[in-house]
Design an enzyme around this catalytic site. Structure first.
Site, PDB file in Angstrom:
ATOM      1  N   GLU A  93       0.839  -1.193   0.000  1.00 17.43           N
ATOM      2  CA  GLU A  93       0.000   0.000   0.000  1.00 17.43           C
ATOM      3  C   GLU A  93       0.875   1.243   0.000  1.00 17.43           C
ATOM      4  O   GLU A  93       1.948   1.269   0.611  1.00 17.43           O
ATOM      5  CB  GLU A  93      -0.930   0.003   1.220  1.00 17.43           C
ATOM      6  CG  GLU A  93      -1.895  -1.179   1.231  1.00 17.43           C
ATOM      7  CD  GLU A  93      -2.986  -1.043   2.283  1.00 17.43           C
ATOM      8  OE1 GLU A  93      -3.137   0.052   2.852  1.00 17.43           O
ATOM      9  OE2 GLU A  93      -3.695  -2.035   2.521  1.00 17.43           O
ATOM     10  N   CYS A 106       3.539   8.707   0.928  1.00 18.21           N
ATOM     11  CA  CYS A 106       3.903   7.846   2.053  1.00 18.21           C
ATOM     12  C   CYS A 106       4.185   6.461   1.490  1.00 18.21           C
ATOM     13  O   CYS A 106       3.270   5.763   1.062  1.00 18.21           O
ATOM     14  CB  CYS A 106       2.775   7.802   3.082  1.00 18.21           C
ATOM     15  SG  CYS A 106       3.121   6.742   4.505  1.00 18.21           S
ATOM     16  N   CYS A 113       5.126  -5.995   7.866  1.00 13.97           N
ATOM     17  CA  CYS A 113       6.086  -5.485   8.842  1.00 13.97           C
ATOM     18  C   CYS A 113       6.266  -6.513   9.958  1.00 13.97           C
ATOM     19  O   CYS A 113       5.281  -7.017  10.505  1.00 13.97           O
ATOM     20  CB  CYS A 113       5.619  -4.158   9.433  1.00 13.97           C
ATOM     21  SG  CYS A 113       6.797  -3.422  10.591  1.00 13.97           S
ATOM     22  N   CYS A 117       3.925  -3.892  16.182  1.00 14.48           N
ATOM     23  CA  CYS A 117       3.386  -2.882  17.105  1.00 14.48           C
ATOM     24  C   CYS A 117       1.873  -3.091  17.212  1.00 14.48           C
ATOM     25  O   CYS A 117       1.181  -3.200  16.195  1.00 14.48           O
ATOM     26  CB  CYS A 117       3.696  -1.481  16.597  1.00 14.48           C
ATOM     27  SG  CYS A 117       5.472  -1.136  16.440  1.00 14.48           S
ATOM     28  N   CYS A 120      -0.853  -0.812  15.371  1.00 17.03           N
ATOM     29  CA  CYS A 120      -0.641  -0.563  13.944  1.00 17.03           C
ATOM     30  C   CYS A 120      -1.208  -1.712  13.124  1.00 17.03           C
ATOM     31  O   CYS A 120      -0.907  -2.885  13.374  1.00 17.03           O
ATOM     32  CB  CYS A 120       0.859  -0.402  13.676  1.00 17.03           C
ATOM     33  SG  CYS A 120       1.278  -0.187  11.923  1.00 17.03           S
ATOM     34  N   CYS A 332      -2.085   7.314   9.248  1.00 14.94           N
ATOM     35  CA  CYS A 332      -0.958   6.715   9.963  1.00 14.94           C
ATOM     36  C   CYS A 332      -1.416   5.512  10.781  1.00 14.94           C
ATOM     37  O   CYS A 332      -2.355   5.596  11.561  1.00 14.94           O
ATOM     38  CB  CYS A 332      -0.340   7.771  10.883  1.00 14.94           C
ATOM     39  SG  CYS A 332       1.062   7.175  11.843  1.00 14.94           S
TER      40      CYS A 332
END
Length: 341
Positions: A93, A106, A113, A117, A120, A332
């Protein structure tokens, strides 16, 4: 499948010139190819009409290194999120964020990932592999072409941990700067922080903006939010950040997602200020953006402003970043990796 190392995107002017000559073409074809790749965003050699027709026909299937737009969504503020399909079928993305004065992209640095976290969406979706440098640059070209305007800023804040893909990210930065003419000062690398990597980045002597995803004012709380923090104590992290400032002479941005009832109490603000006092830095507060599978809440504007006021009283430079593209899940922390599209 032809190896992605053979793609044209990612090569410098000198490399493209050499490649053209190896194909029996005059050297100036390399400059033309460079312009069509990095300024015009060519997706295939076949569309470069200034090339001889016979040569275009011969090389029409040669891999340029461009992804395909699988899906695009546009939010009310014209922020656009793209799902891009790579050569191996994996999905990443990327987000284009326009204002009247700039167009920011971005970008993702990994497919998914591994940092996990828990606030996220990307970290909850798994991890597959690092991106190649040309796959990062492709994201910028895709957004630039879709908006029909020049990209002015690029932030490595999408899917993935940039410092886990160090070499490709550095290569992409050099391409964005040298080949696409985007100022290094308009590029931002954001990381949760990895041992040895911050000093390694500092020694590159880049002029990029460097951002640390801190999100907590003490070690115990940070470990709850960021699992990898257990191997990188906040004291050592900040020491490395101070060394980064000494080496680069550039300030650091500390990103701090505000989670209601978790890390946004007054004592957290004071604790954070005590750790950053005397630091050449800036705190970027980000009110939490909701995702599926997480029970965190966004604090009210009053509570957010209280946190800001305390930091200002403590002489800490601070600002609030209200994310764009929220309703399109493009803000974000909302980018999610999946191989099921």
């Amino acid at each position: 499948m032809i190896s992605t190392e053979e793609t044209l995107l990612g090569k410098s002017l000198e490399e493209l010139t050499y490649w053209a000559q190896q194909q029996g073409q005059p050297a100036y074809r390399g400059k033309q190819l460079h312009q069509w790749l990095y300024q015009k965003g060519a997706r295939s050699l076949e569309e470069i009409h200034i090339f001889p027709k016979t040569w275009r026909e011969k090389l029409k299937n040669y891999p340029v290194g461009r992804s395909k737009i699988k899906y695009r969504t546009i939010s009310q503020d014209n922020t656009r999120k793209y799902l891009l399909s790579l050569d191996d079928g994996l999905i990443i993305e990327v987000v284009g964020i326009p204002t009247t004065k700039r167009l920011t992209v971005c970008v993702s640095s990994q497919v998914g990932c591994p940092m996990a976290c828990n606030f996220c969406a990307t970290g909850k979706g798994g991890y597959d592999r690092n991106l190649k440098a040309h796959e990062i640059v492709d994201q910028v070209l895709t957004v630039q072409k879709d908006f029909q305007r020049r990209v002015s800023h690029v932030v490595f804040m999408g899917m993935g941990e940039p410092l886990l893909n160090f070499e490709a990210v550095i290569s992409a930065i050099k391409i964005l700067n040298q080949d696409m003419q985007i100022s290094q000062r308009s590029l931002t690398i954001s990381t949760v922080g990895l041992p040895q990597k911050i000093i390694k980045l500092a020694n590159q002597h880049l002029q990029v903006t460097f951002a640390i995803s801190l999100h907590a004012s003490n070690q115990a709380l940070r470990e709850k939010l960021i699992p990898s923090a257990s191997s990188y104590p906040i004291k050592q992290l900040l020491e490395d950040c101070r060394k980064y400032v000494e080496i680069t002479r550039r300030r650091i941005t500390f990103e701090y997602i505000l989670l209601e009832g978790v890390n946004n109490f007054s004592y957290h603000a004071i604790e954070l200020a005590n750790k950053l006092r005397g630091f050449q830095s800036h705190v970027n507060l980000i009110p939490y953006n909701p995702i599926e599978g997480a029970n965190y809440q966004r604090p009210s504007q009053d509570k957010t402003q209280t946190f800001v006021n305390i930091l200002k009283q403590q002489k800490i430079a601070v600002s609030i970043r209200y994310s764009r593209g929220l309703e399109a899940n493009a803000a974000c922390g909302q980018l999610r990796y999946s191989d099921s599209f």
